[in-house]
Design a protein around this motif. Sequence first.
Motif, short mmCIF file in Angstrom:
data_model
loop_
_atom_site.label_atom_id
_atom_site.label_comp_id
_atom_site.label_asym_id
_atom_site.label_seq_id
_atom_site.Cartn_x
_atom_site.Cartn_y
_atom_site.Cartn_z
N PHE A 20 0.81 -1.23 0.00
CA PHE A 20 0.00 0.00 0.00
C PHE A 20 0.83 1.27 0.00
O PHE A 20 0.61 2.19 0.78
CB PHE A 20 -0.99 0.01 1.18
CG PHE A 20 -2.01 -1.08 1.08
CD1 PHE A 20 -3.07 -1.00 0.22
CD2 PHE A 20 -1.87 -2.24 1.85
CE1 PHE A 20 -3.99 -2.02 0.11
CE2 PHE A 20 -2.78 -3.26 1.75
CZ PHE A 20 -3.86 -3.15 0.86
N ASN A 43 2.70 -0.29 -5.37
CA ASN A 43 1.51 -0.49 -6.20
C ASN A 43 1.89 -0.56 -7.69
O ASN A 43 1.33 -1.34 -8.46
CB ASN A 43 0.51 0.63 -5.94
CG ASN A 43 -0.88 0.30 -6.45
OD1 ASN A 43 -1.50 -0.67 -6.02
ND2 ASN A 43 -1.38 1.09 -7.39
N THR A 61 -4.98 -2.42 -8.60
CA THR A 61 -3.90 -1.42 -8.60
C THR A 61 -4.39 -0.09 -9.18
O THR A 61 -4.03 0.98 -8.67
CB THR A 61 -2.69 -1.92 -9.40
OG1 THR A 61 -3.05 -2.15 -10.76
CG2 THR A 61 -2.12 -3.19 -8.80
N GLN A 118 -6.51 1.55 -6.55
CA GLN A 118 -5.69 2.20 -5.53
C GLN A 118 -5.16 3.55 -6.03
O GLN A 118 -5.12 4.53 -5.28
CB GLN A 118 -4.51 1.29 -5.15
CG GLN A 118 -4.86 0.21 -4.16
CD GLN A 118 -5.19 0.75 -2.79
OE1 GLN A 118 -4.77 1.84 -2.39
NE2 GLN A 118 -5.99 0.01 -2.04
N GLN A 130 -6.25 6.57 -3.76
CA GLN A 130 -5.20 7.26 -3.00
C GLN A 130 -4.73 8.55 -3.69
O GLN A 130 -3.83 9.22 -3.18
CB GLN A 130 -3.98 6.32 -2.86
CG GLN A 130 -4.29 5.00 -2.17
CD GLN A 130 -4.07 5.07 -0.67
OE1 GLN A 130 -3.98 6.17 -0.10
NE2 GLN A 130 -3.99 3.92 -0.04
N HIS A 156 -2.52 2.71 5.72
CA HIS A 156 -2.04 3.86 4.97
C HIS A 156 -2.67 5.15 5.50
O HIS A 156 -3.43 5.16 6.48
CB HIS A 156 -2.29 3.68 3.47
CG HIS A 156 -3.70 3.26 3.13
ND1 HIS A 156 -4.78 4.08 3.34
CD2 HIS A 156 -4.18 2.10 2.60
CE1 HIS A 156 -5.88 3.46 2.95
NE2 HIS A 156 -5.56 2.25 2.50
#
Length: 663
Positions: free
Chosen positions: A430, A435, A462, A465, A469, A600
């Motif tokens: 993470f 990633n 992926t 994410q 993020q 995270h």
Amino acid sequence: MPRLSVRLLGPLEILRNGTPVALPASRKLRALLAYLALAPHAVGRSRLCELLWDVPNDPRGELRWYLSKLRAALDTPVRRRVETRGDTVALDLDGCLVDALDVTRAAAQGIGTLDRERLRALSELFAGDLLDGLELERSPLFDSWLIAQRRRFQAYHAAVLEQLAVNHPAGSPETSMQLDKWVELAPFDTRAHLALLSNLAERGAIGAAEEHLASAARLFQSEELDFAPLRAAWQTIRDQRSGNSLKAQPACLSTPSQLAVPSDAGTVEPSQASLAVMPFVEEAGEGTRGGLADGFTHDIITRLAKLRDFFVIARGSVFALAEKTIAPEEAGRKLGVDYVATGMVRNTAGRLIVSVELVEVRTARIVWAETFERRPDDIFAVLDDIGDSIVSSISAEIETVERNRAMLKAPNSLNAWEAYHRGLWHMYRFTQAENEQARQFFDKALQLDPTFARAYAGLSFTHWQNAFQRWGDRDRESALAYESAGHSLLVDDHNPAAHWAMGRALWLRGEQDGSLSELGRAVDLSPNFALGHYALSFVHSQSGDPRAAISSSDHSRHLSPFDPLLFGMLGSRAMSHVRLGQFEEAADWALKAAARPNAHTIILAIAAHCLALAGRLDEARGFAAAIRKTLPDYRADDFIGTFRFDPDAEALFRQGARRIGLS
């Protein structure tokens, strides 16, 4: 050298300072010593009586006599080895050399990780079968235990010999003896035969190799096993030798594996590990089939197959082998699988006890073992609950072993299955850099096998994410997550991971109803799919039903209590409690989420907001400060923009942000 040694591999013997200790000429005494030495914990007296006596006149009186003889052999004035506490008995063997326990510890560490000298030392411990020559009359439970233990240590011995064959030179007489012994212990293991054939060819003993091949062919045919691949591999060895292309090298397992017959042009090897679940045994049963244990086995096989994580041998094959009383480890080698699961069911004294082991066939290493004990008030509900735990644990343990194995291999040597698991290893870190590495490995897996549905799901994760993020353009990454999930569904519409990936991708696109539908489909296809239940909790926790979110979070953690995404399961429950106005509960669950080692920044932000709403401002500000060390400009808008809260939930979280200066 330890002052006290106990040798169980071969005829039982006790040595004190190298001198044999005399024991009474009692088989039961030796059986009792071995059973207690290998027991992982203290054993009840009633269990020992049940194990060693059929219908004795005074089993407890006899047991006391045997324990007194064990004390005379093992205890010293300054050290008591035989411990009796309440109604239990145990042996304290700390500081003693016990050959079987030394082998067991090495297997737990991983026989494949040991150096040559350690392997040689282990090999020398095998002076024969466990308790060689010992048999008890009218003790069926002990006989069953002894047979199972002998199988286990034979498998350990075979694994040690395999590793020694890998590490020793071809011309060494020691290597030849080890290969012969390996074939003797594992007569249906094609790797053993290939290693021996390669060794003989390397030494120029072609005639001896042909004789061995003919003998092995008769053996395989007697068991109706396919011998053609072994014969073809030998032909390849001969052809290469006659063409002078077989270079002088140690006869190791890499040689025969490289000489395996290639598949037809254009075919792709399955991107899966393989598993056989051998029929569970009812300890109190009479050997008949069709009882509680058989039904339990059928259910577990079905549940594992629905996960579609790996190839599961059909029930007909494993039950057919069990009818021939073939040992589980040997059945695993015959079936050519990577893992074998075995189990025992006891239903006694108002308790249902199910013991399970998962063994890696190649190394004979027990990678997971657990005992489940329940009161059978509702037998079907209890079996369902235990089945959930077994299936999820087997899946998680195999994934962990495969991830760790893939990490030890050179990237350019990975096959599709290994590349996928290498991707998982990086994905669960993470971070943005990890990633990206995960994405590259999933891409590699799909280049090697374009039909690998789970690799497409991993690739979608992926991109998800990156969007979630804010490691990339959210719209672009959301589109790529959706596209990869779509490929996963096209490849295998019955794979729960494919629907899980699509459900998450739809959430990114703001399509909550479609997201919940896909995630519901994932858990319908496989009720044991923990990530599906977690994703349902995640979506419901923000703008759906918060109570449903709590239930799904709890169920996902019950199915996978050590999941790499455990922080998300806990964080979803925390956000659900916020929406229910239960701020103290939210803070407690958020702290548990933030305490996970791979949590995270977003998880830390959940903790900061939940603690602020609970009035625990110092703790909340501590998390806010930790976030701003890496993201100095982090604000409530960043947090709110990450999720899809309904208006009431958004107002609550903004209120918490204002209390700690994140607004």
